[in-house]
Structure formats: C-alpha cells, structure tokens
Write a protein that holds these residues in place. Structure first.
Motif, short mmCIF file in Angstrom:
data_model
loop_
_atom_site.label_atom_id
_atom_site.label_comp_id
_atom_site.label_asym_id
_atom_site.label_seq_id
_atom_site.Cartn_x
_atom_site.Cartn_y
_atom_site.Cartn_z
N THR A 69 0.85 -1.39 0.15
CA THR A 69 0.14 0.01 0.03
C THR A 69 0.85 1.40 -0.01
O THR A 69 1.81 1.32 0.58
N ASN A 71 1.37 4.48 1.56
CA ASN A 71 1.28 5.47 2.83
C ASN A 71 1.39 6.72 2.62
O ASN A 71 1.56 7.31 3.46
N GLY A 111 -8.94 3.36 0.17
CA GLY A 111 -7.64 3.57 -0.13
C GLY A 111 -7.26 4.83 0.32
O GLY A 111 -6.20 5.43 -0.21
N CYS A 112 -7.78 5.16 1.57
CA CYS A 112 -7.49 6.53 2.02
C CYS A 112 -6.23 6.62 2.84
O CYS A 112 -5.95 7.91 3.67
N ALA A 113 -5.50 5.74 3.07
CA ALA A 113 -4.51 5.75 4.06
C ALA A 113 -4.83 6.33 5.38
O ALA A 113 -5.58 5.56 5.96
N ASP A 143 -9.10 1.81 4.40
CA ASP A 143 -7.74 1.29 3.78
C ASP A 143 -7.50 -0.08 4.45
O ASP A 143 -8.19 -0.62 5.50
N SER A 148 -2.12 2.45 9.09
CA SER A 148 -2.51 3.77 8.61
C SER A 148 -3.71 4.11 9.22
O SER A 148 -4.19 5.35 9.66
#
Length: 164
Positions: A69, A71, A111-113, A143, A148
């Motif tokens: 991912t 980050n 997928g917004c960290a 995420d 995260s």
C-alpha cells in the motif's frame, strides 16, 4: 515465476492492488525489512507462504498489505482532483440534493491511508455548505493498512501532512 511477478500477482489476488514494475523494488525492500520478524529466511519462503490459504488478518498478510500500500497521504494532495471536487462535483451533488429536499450526502474514500483525503472532503463540504448544520453527512474512509487506520482514528497529523 520470479519474485517480481509473484509480488504483483499476490497483491492483485489478495488486495486488488496493481503493483507497477517500478514499485516492485520498493515493495521487495519493505518485505525484506520484516522477514526476520515473521520468522522467514528468505523472500522466496515468505512469498511461498502467501500463496497458501492465509487469512487477511494473519501476520503475513498484514505485513504484505503494509508493503503493497502507498502510505503517502496529505491534505489537499492532488490539486486537479481537489479543484474538480470543489468547483464541479460537490456543487452538483449539493444542488441536486437541495432540489430533492434531501440534505444527505454519503461519500466513501477507499484506500485513504491515514485519512487525510476524507478529511479534505469534509473541509471542502464545510466550505461549500452555507447551512452545514442542516446536512447529514456520512463520510467514510477505508484502507487495508491497519497502521494507517490507527493513525486516521487518532486524527493527529504533522505539519508535513499540511504541505499542500
């Protein structure tokens, strides 16, 4: 199949993430950083374990999700995207909802960290909605990287997150 291809194939299979060729070296370096911690002697052994039927919550999968991912996250990160949201998309949604008499907006940032993206949307909405308190906003950021998500839950960011 070599390690390079295995990383790409397993990231796609387990998480739906496409690891580009130029990203594989970074992912491999990250994996090498936690091999000993997980009890593996080589990347090949670890990658072999990932081909088994492991739970997404297994230590191996959690580590792999951290490795594949991105980050990198900060407020107002992608300027053209932010401008599109602020000047076009969100005003359209707001106007349509007002016409319908339905003052609800649901937004999901996948997928917004660590959450800066969904917090950015919240800031944009607070600027655009003159009657902010009348609205029911459901904003969700998700995420697969647990580290995260823990940072996102705290909601505490460094000045580096505000660089844009």
């Amino acid at each position: 199949m070599n390690e390079h291809e295995m990383i790409q194939q397993l990231a796609k299979k387990h998480f739906g993430i496409v690891v580009q060729d130029h990203q594989v070296a970074y992912v491999n370096k990250t994996i090498n950083g936690f091999l000993v911690e997980l009890g593996y002697r080589s990347t090949k052994d670890y990658m072999q374990a990932l081909t088994q039927d492991l739970s997404v919550s297994s230590p191996e999968m959690k580590a792999f999700s951290r490795a594949v991912t991105v980050n990198e996250s900060y407020f107002f990160r992608v300027k053209p995207q932010i401008m599109y949201l602020k000047e076009q998309l969100l005003p359209k949604i707001i106007a349509a909802r007002r016409l319908q008499g339905d003052l609800r907006i649901n937004i999901w940032s996948a997928g917004c960290a660590a959450g800066q993206e969904i917090y950015t949307v919240a800031i944009l909405l607070s600027e655009l909605l003159t009657d902010f308190d009348s609205w029911q906003l459901n904003l969700m950021g998700t995420d697969i990287n647990e580290a995260s998500l823990l940072q996102a839950k705290k909601g505490v960011y460094s000045g580096f997150s505000l660089r844009a």
